[in-house]
Structures are given as structure tokens and as C-alpha cells.
Design an enzyme around this catalytic site. Structure first.
Site, PDB file in Angstrom:
ATOM      1  N   CYS A 108       0.830  -1.202   0.000  1.00 54.72           N
ATOM      2  CA  CYS A 108       0.000   0.000   0.000  1.00 54.72           C
ATOM      3  C   CYS A 108       0.868   1.258   0.000  1.00 54.72           C
ATOM      4  O   CYS A 108       1.502   1.567  -0.987  1.00 54.72           O
ATOM      5  CB  CYS A 108      -0.978  -0.047   1.171  1.00 54.72           C
ATOM      6  SG  CYS A 108      -2.306   1.158   1.027  1.00 54.72           S
ATOM      7  N   HIS A 225      -3.549  -5.414   1.128  1.00 52.19           N
ATOM      8  CA  HIS A 225      -2.831  -5.640   2.392  1.00 52.19           C
ATOM      9  C   HIS A 225      -2.795  -7.132   2.747  1.00 52.19           C
ATOM     10  O   HIS A 225      -3.647  -7.597   3.497  1.00 52.19           O
ATOM     11  CB  HIS A 225      -3.544  -4.901   3.524  1.00 52.19           C
ATOM     12  CG  HIS A 225      -3.316  -3.426   3.528  1.00 52.19           C
ATOM     13  ND1 HIS A 225      -2.255  -2.838   4.175  1.00 52.19           N
ATOM     14  CD2 HIS A 225      -4.007  -2.416   2.971  1.00 52.19           C
ATOM     15  CE1 HIS A 225      -2.310  -1.519   4.019  1.00 52.19           C
ATOM     16  NE2 HIS A 225      -3.367  -1.238   3.285  1.00 52.19           N
ATOM     17  N   GLU A 227      -0.933  -8.575   4.820  1.00 52.55           N
ATOM     18  CA  GLU A 227      -0.703  -8.760   6.269  1.00 52.55           C
ATOM     19  C   GLU A 227      -2.012  -8.697   7.064  1.00 52.55           C
ATOM     20  O   GLU A 227      -2.053  -9.126   8.205  1.00 52.55           O
ATOM     21  CB  GLU A 227       0.312  -7.725   6.773  1.00 52.55           C
ATOM     22  CG  GLU A 227      -0.234  -6.342   7.093  1.00 52.55           C
ATOM     23  CD  GLU A 227      -0.540  -5.492   5.870  1.00 52.55           C
ATOM     24  OE1 GLU A 227      -0.543  -6.011   4.744  1.00 52.55           O
ATOM     25  OE2 GLU A 227      -0.817  -4.290   6.052  1.00 52.55           O
TER      26      GLU A 227
END
Lengths: 267, 79
Positions: A108, A225, A227
Site C-alpha cells: 500500500c 494488504h 498482512e
């Protein structure tokens, strides 16, 4: 300083099996980073590897095997996203690490920093709908010969959240053509079936680009994202593949230095 | 000296903000306005009294930080 700066993770209660040597992830923290702890959590608690926060004014990656530039709003995203982070002292070291073939992942805002730093081609514009989009999207894995997609299947559709206002990838047509020819487009926005459709593109990115890599393939940036999608309790664990990929890639010895064989030869 | 730096998106880059502003103007009845392109404006107060030095310095910081040449171009005025 961020709350956890300097803390070293040991991957406590993770589901990963014990390993003889853990990989060390450097999570770079800029003023305004806000996904650094998510990345740290995914790497240590879920993946079972080591991680260390590296403050943006540091000039040493402390022997990291992998570098993550996390999401957030580095330097407040004043002027342009990523524009000022590019001048942070640690970026000189990230550039050297990348030039040596070390795997670098920009997520990002981290992707935006990589673009501004010239480590990846192109730039980000405001989303074409002018909205900050915060939702789960589908992305298709286009290339598996990068350290961050090694564990994926080509054409595999991942469900991963996005959260950005400036993810509208732009490059001139000749640059896009070069990215296509060099197979540098690593992820594209698609629908759940893996088809590229205008309605599945959340921001107007050229060629539905959600992520790409450099020519050497060791630097990867993506707007979604991963994660935030490493545990099924969060709605999707598809993002874990990205992090598992780099652990697998490092084990092949193809990354982290200039002496390893090209990844293509060890697939 | 003062340098004014006008940064705009390159002609080849779609400007969604400009388009939205144009749409708003049209809905206000300004049909005579065809298209809007928006951008950023910087005023740099400089220590130098030499116009050429001022222009060169403004161009240097525009190239380095104020504008991203991938998507933006800039114009400088000095007085």
C-alpha cells in the site's frame, strides 16, 4: 518512536513449525506508518519468523533477509503519497539491499514509496472514483517467479483487503507495454472468478494493476494488504501465501545476495 | 526573489478531481466551461536576488520533490 520500535519478535504462539533458522524481516517504520504492527504480527505470530522494526532514520537493516515497507501515511502523505519517505535515510540502505537482490515488499503506502523512490516504475493517482476504498477485493496472481508469489499458483485468485485513496496506478502506454513484455505485472484486480472486469477494478488502475515487480523481480509492491489477511478469523488467510512465498524463496538461496542462482532456475 | 511553481497533471493523465469540478460547474449552469484541470501551486521565497538563480533553484526543487515527472509537469514564474 513507534511503540514497538526495537522490539525483536520470536514468533511465540504461531502455527508455523519449528525451524532450524528463522528468517529475519525488517519492518521499516516511517512517521505515519500504521500497518507496521500488522506486518510484524503476521511475520512473527502467524508465520513464526523473526521481525524487527527499523526506524526510518536508521541507516542499517541489521542483517535482515527481507524488507517490508508497510502501509500507512508516511510523513502524512503530504505533497504526494510516498514523496517524502523516499528521502528517509533508511531508503538508501533499502536501495542497496534491493540492488544486491534482497527481497523487498512494499504494501500500500510502501508500494507508493517504492514508486516515488524509483525502485518500481510508474506513479499513483487519486482513485478514479475519488473515494477512499476500504474493502476486500480479489486479485489474480499473474507471475509466480517472484520471491513473494513463489507459493502461489499462476492464475490463483486471492481475497485480500484494500484501504487506500490513491491506488490508481499510472504509467505511460510504452511503460505498461514494457511491464507486460517483461512479465512484471504480478497481481491484477479481478472478480471472484479471476476475470478482469472494469467493475472489479476499485481505483481505475491501468491494466488493472494491483501489484508489480522490478525487472530483477526481487522488489514487489502491491496496494492490497496481505498482512491483514493472514488468519481466517480476519475473513481471509490468502495473504499468508505472500509471506510463505518469501520464506520458501529464501530457503532456495536465490535471494539475499548477488551470488545466488536466478529464481527461475530453482522453481 | 519569489518563485511560483505551478504543478499540474500531464495532459496524458486523467484528472478525476478536475472532471468532478467540471461536472459541478456544469450543474451550476456554467456550460461555457468545457474542461477543468486542477493542480498544486507553490510560492517559494528565496534569498537570492538573481532571477536566473531563483529560476534554477525552483526548477531543482520541483524536479527533486515538488513534482513527480511520471504524472506531473510544472511551470515556473519568477519575480
Amino acid at each position: 518512536m513507534p511503540s514497538g520500535a526495537g522490539r525483536e519478535g520470536t514468533g511465540g504462539g504461531g502455527g508455523a513449525p519449528p525451524q532450524s533458522k528463522k528468517m529475519k524481516f525488517a519492518v521499516v517504520v516511517f512517521p505515519g506508518s500504521n500497518c507496521d504492527e500488522d506486518a510484524y504480527h503476521a511475520v512473527t505470530d502467524v508465520l513464526g519468523q523473526h521481525a524487527e522494526y527499523i526506524w526510518h532514520k536508521d541507516t542499517d537493516l541489521k542483517g535482515a533477509d527481507v524488507v517490508i515497507l508497510p502501509g500507512g501515511f508516511a510523513h502524512g502523505d503530504y505533497l504526494r503519497t510516498g514523496a517524502m519517505a523516499r528521502f528517509s535515510p533508511i531508503m538508501r540502505e533499502v536501495e542497496r539491499f534491493a540492488a544486491r537482490g534482497g527481497p523487498v515488499l512494499g504494501i500500500c503506502n510502501g508500494f507508493q514509496v517504492l514508486l516515488e523512490a524509483g525502485l518500481l516504475p510508474g506513479a499513483m493517482l487519486r482513485n478514479d472514483n475519488l473515494k477512499f476504498r476500504c474493502e476486500h477485493v480479489y486479485i489474480r496472481v499473474e507471475q509466480t517467479d517472484t520471491p513473494f508469489t513463489l507459493a502461489c499458483r499462476r492464475g490463483q485468485v486471492l481475497r485480500i483487503p484494500i484501504a487506500h485513496g490513491e491506488g490508481n496506478y499510472f504509467a505511460e502506454p510504452d511503460v505498461i507495454a514494457r511491464l507486460e513484455a517483461n512479465r512484471q505485472i504480478v497481481f491484477r484486480y479481478t472478480d471472484a472468478a479471476g476475470d478482469v472486469r472494469e467493475t472489479a477494478n476499485p481505483n481505475g488502475s491501468k491494466a488493472a494493476i494491483a501489484g508489480l515487480c522490478n525487472e530483477a523481480r526481487n522488489v514487489v509492491g502491491l496496494m492490497p494488504h496481505p498482512e491483514r489477511a493472514c488468519e481466517s478469523v480476519l475473513g481471509s488467510a490468502d495473504g499468508l501465501l505472500i509471506f510463505e512465498s518469501v520464506v520458501a524463496a529464501l530457503k532456495t538461496g536465490a535471494f539475499g545476495g548477488s551470488t545466488g542462482p536466478a529464481l527461475q532456475t530453482v522453481r | 526573489m519569489r518563485a511560483r511553481v505551478f504543478v499540474t497533471l500531464k495532459a496524458s493523465v486523467f484528472d478525476p478531481q478536475g472532471k468532478t469540478i467540471a461536472d459541478a460547474l456544469h450543474s451550476l449552469g456554467y456550460e461555457a466551461i468545457d474542461e477543468v484541470r486542477q493542480g498544486k501551486y507553490f510560492e517559494l521565497d528565496l534569498k537570492t536576488t538573481e532571477a536566473e538563480q531563483a529560476r534554477a533553484l525552483a526548477a531543482e526543487v520541483a524536479d527533486k520533490l515538488l513534482a513527480n515527472p511520471v504524472i506531473e509537469s510544472y511551470r515556473i514564474e519568477v519575480d
